[in-house]
Design a protein around this motif. Structure first.
Motif, PDB file in Angstrom:
ATOM      1  N   SER A   4       0.826  -1.198   0.000  1.00 47.29           N
ATOM      2  CA  SER A   4       0.000   0.000   0.000  1.00 47.29           C
ATOM      3  C   SER A   4       0.861   1.249   0.000  1.00 47.29           C
ATOM      4  CB  SER A   4      -0.913   0.001   1.235  1.00 47.29           C
ATOM      5  OG  SER A   4      -1.625   1.202   1.304  1.00 47.29           O
ATOM      6  N   SER A   5       0.468   2.267  -0.780  1.00 51.40           N
ATOM      7  CA  SER A   5       1.126   3.564  -0.753  1.00 51.40           C
ATOM      8  C   SER A   5       0.647   4.326   0.472  1.00 51.40           C
ATOM      9  CB  SER A   5       0.783   4.348  -2.022  1.00 51.40           C
ATOM     10  OG  SER A   5      -0.535   4.850  -1.956  1.00 51.40           O
ATOM     11  N   ASN A   6       1.283   5.483   0.694  1.00 50.63           N
ATOM     12  CA  ASN A   6       0.887   6.336   1.807  1.00 50.63           C
ATOM     13  C   ASN A   6      -0.223   7.304   1.415  1.00 50.63           C
ATOM     14  OD1 ASN A   6       2.765   5.241   3.656  1.00 50.63           O
ATOM     15  ND2 ASN A   6       4.401   6.485   2.741  1.00 50.63           N
ATOM     16  N   HIS A   7      -0.711   7.197   0.205  1.00 51.90           N
ATOM     17  CA  HIS A   7      -1.761   8.090  -0.262  1.00 51.90           C
ATOM     18  C   HIS A   7      -3.114   7.672   0.311  1.00 51.90           C
ATOM     19  CE1 HIS A   7       0.880   8.697  -4.081  1.00 51.90           C
ATOM     20  NE2 HIS A   7       1.262   9.488  -3.103  1.00 51.90           N
ATOM     21  N   PRO A   8      -4.024   8.638   0.467  1.00 58.68           N
ATOM     22  CA  PRO A   8      -5.384   8.267   0.854  1.00 58.68           C
ATOM     23  C   PRO A   8      -6.038   7.439  -0.240  1.00 58.68           C
ATOM     24  CG  PRO A   8      -5.296  10.577   0.226  1.00 58.68           C
ATOM     25  CD  PRO A   8      -3.877  10.091   0.280  1.00 58.68           C
ATOM     26  N   ILE A 247      -3.830   2.670 -14.663  1.00 60.89           N
ATOM     27  CA  ILE A 247      -2.656   3.486 -14.952  1.00 60.89           C
ATOM     28  C   ILE A 247      -2.664   4.784 -14.146  1.00 60.89           C
ATOM     29  CG2 ILE A 247      -1.522   4.842 -16.767  1.00 60.89           C
ATOM     30  CD1 ILE A 247      -2.468   2.684 -18.740  1.00 60.89           C
ATOM     31  N   SER A 248      -3.832   5.353 -13.928  1.00 53.08           N
ATOM     32  CA  SER A 248      -3.925   6.681 -13.312  1.00 53.08           C
ATOM     33  C   SER A 248      -4.026   6.654 -11.793  1.00 53.08           C
ATOM     34  CB  SER A 248      -5.132   7.432 -13.877  1.00 53.08           C
ATOM     35  OG  SER A 248      -6.335   6.751 -13.586  1.00 53.08           O
ATOM     36  N   MET A 249      -4.192   5.478 -11.194  1.00 54.99           N
ATOM     37  CA  MET A 249      -4.493   5.396  -9.767  1.00 54.99           C
ATOM     38  C   MET A 249      -3.471   6.091  -8.876  1.00 54.99           C
ATOM     39  SD  MET A 249      -7.262   4.264  -8.487  1.00 54.99           S
ATOM     40  CE  MET A 249      -8.214   4.957  -9.836  1.00 54.99           C
ATOM     41  N   GLY A 250      -2.191   5.844  -9.113  1.00 51.73           N
ATOM     42  CA  GLY A 250      -1.170   6.431  -8.259  1.00 51.73           C
ATOM     43  C   GLY A 250      -1.221   7.945  -8.259  1.00 51.73           C
ATOM     44  N   GLY A 251      -1.367   8.523  -9.437  1.00 52.28           N
ATOM     45  CA  GLY A 251      -1.451   9.978  -9.532  1.00 52.28           C
ATOM     46  C   GLY A 251      -2.698  10.537  -8.892  1.00 52.28           C
ATOM     47  N   LEU A 252      -3.819   9.833  -9.058  1.00 54.72           N
ATOM     48  CA  LEU A 252      -5.073  10.285  -8.449  1.00 54.72           C
ATOM     49  C   LEU A 252      -4.971  10.270  -6.926  1.00 54.72           C
ATOM     50  CD1 LEU A 252      -7.582   8.392 -10.756  1.00 54.72           C
ATOM     51  CD2 LEU A 252      -7.247  10.870 -10.685  1.00 54.72           C
ATOM     52  N   GLY A 253      -4.301   9.252  -6.385  1.00 52.36           N
ATOM     53  CA  GLY A 253      -4.154   9.166  -4.944  1.00 52.36           C
ATOM     54  C   GLY A 253      -3.308  10.277  -4.363  1.00 52.36           C
ATOM     55  N   ALA A 254      -2.423  10.840  -5.175  1.00 51.31           N
ATOM     56  CA  ALA A 254      -1.524  11.886  -4.690  1.00 51.31           C
ATOM     57  C   ALA A 254      -2.158  13.270  -4.700  1.00 51.31           C
ATOM     58  CB  ALA A 254      -0.251  11.901  -5.541  1.00 51.31           C
ATOM     59  N   LEU A 255      -3.348  13.413  -5.290  1.00 41.01           N
ATOM     60  CA  LEU A 255      -3.986  14.730  -5.353  1.00 41.01           C
ATOM     61  C   LEU A 255      -4.436  15.186  -3.968  1.00 41.01           C
ATOM     62  CD1 LEU A 255      -6.244  14.369  -8.530  1.00 41.01           C
ATOM     63  CD2 LEU A 255      -3.999  15.448  -8.359  1.00 41.01           C
ATOM     64  N   THR A 256      -4.328  16.469  -3.734  1.00 47.98           N
ATOM     65  CA  THR A 256      -4.834  17.038  -2.484  1.00 47.98           C
ATOM     66  C   THR A 256      -6.298  17.363  -2.631  1.00 47.98           C
ATOM     67  OG1 THR A 256      -4.165  19.259  -3.202  1.00 47.98           O
ATOM     68  CG2 THR A 256      -2.576  18.004  -1.887  1.00 47.98           C
ATOM     69  N   ALA A 257      -6.950  17.719  -1.521  1.00 43.50           N
ATOM     70  CA  ALA A 257      -8.379  17.992  -1.541  1.00 43.50           C
ATOM     71  C   ALA A 257      -8.692  19.200  -2.404  1.00 43.50           C
ATOM     72  CB  ALA A 257      -8.886  18.229  -0.122  1.00 43.50           C
TER      73      ALA A 257
END
Length: 260
Positions: A4-8, A247-257
């Protein structure tokens, strides 16, 4: 086993043709209750790659809740309670624009709401003050860019623009109604885009629509719309939708609110 990444977690709301998500490494499933009632389905937790995701089936699993009776407030609030701050709404839609035929993927940039009578805001009842969210741009530009880059990387037939016309349903539209939508500037027509997008904005969540065209809208082909046609387009196009998500999941998880 993924790490698991540290992203929400990223929220994925699946519509017609996406009641489950293949490739999802399941880590749990839980029923959730909210101040707005029960969501459409249990929330399925898992990993897509190393990105935590929470998957919710918009119409229930099995598909049983019509668009006008979906508890959109409970769905979005349940995802929010699970820590989700970015949501991908997957929608099956009808194509109005000439380039948007069956199995074509669209990442729309605007929406027009034609629905009525739906519980469409968290801001009602015994409030201390009235809140008016800015909704100029209903979809997150950062999330859209990530989906667009993924679609390009996969070489999928897709459009990086589109105005989504959200209609009441559950019936399909008349040919005259589709002509009105076209005059209004709509490129797509669907029944679940609103109030989902606005509720996400009220919770300051990033929201993006990943739409799959499953039929030409009424009057835009030489035949009436059939469920066989819709099912064939879903079978043809849903694998591309899944690849974009992966493909996009990691980047989406890194977005802020969402800031507004």
């Amino acid at each position: 086993m993924g790490t698991s990444s540290n992203h929400p977690p990223v929220g994925i709301i699946g519509g017609t043709g996406l009641t489950t998500l293949s490739g999802l490494e399941l880590t749990g499933e839980r029923p959730v209750n909210t101040p707005w009632g029960e969501p459409s389905s249990s929330l399925v937790e898992g990993l897509l790659g190393d990105q935590p995701v929470v998957f919710l089936s918009r119409h229930g699993n099995p598909h049983r809740i019509p668009p006008h009776q979906v508890n959109y407030r409970a769905n979005l609030h349940a995802l929010y309670e699970m820590g989700v701050r970015t949501v991908v709404g997957v929608n099956a839609v009808g194509g109005i624009h000439a380039d948007m035929g069956p199995a074509h993927i669209v990442i729309p940039d605007q929406i027009i709401d034609y629905t009525w009578g739906r519980a469409s805001t968290f801001f009602e009842g015994d409030l201390e003050e009235t809140t008016h969210i800015d909704f100029t741009f209903p979809y997150s530009s950062e999330a859209r860019a990530l989906l667009i880059d993924a679609a390009r990387a996969e070489g999928l037939p897709f459009s990086d623009f589109g105005v989504y016309g959200a209609t009441q349903g559950p019936r399909l539209e008349t040919a005259a109604e589709v002509l009105r939508l076209e005059r209004d500037g709509c490129d797509l027509v669907g029944m679940t885009g609103m109030p989902e997008a606005a509720l996400a904005a009220e919770l300051k969540m990033n929201y993006v629509c990943l739409a799959l065209v499953v039929n030409r809208a009424a009057g835009k082909s030489d035949h009436i719309i059939t469920m066989e046609e819709i099912e064939a387009a879903i079978g043809q196009g849903m694998s591309g939708v899944r690849r974009i998500l992966e493909i996009s999941m990691g980047g989406l998880g890194a977005l802020t609110a969402r800031s507004s």
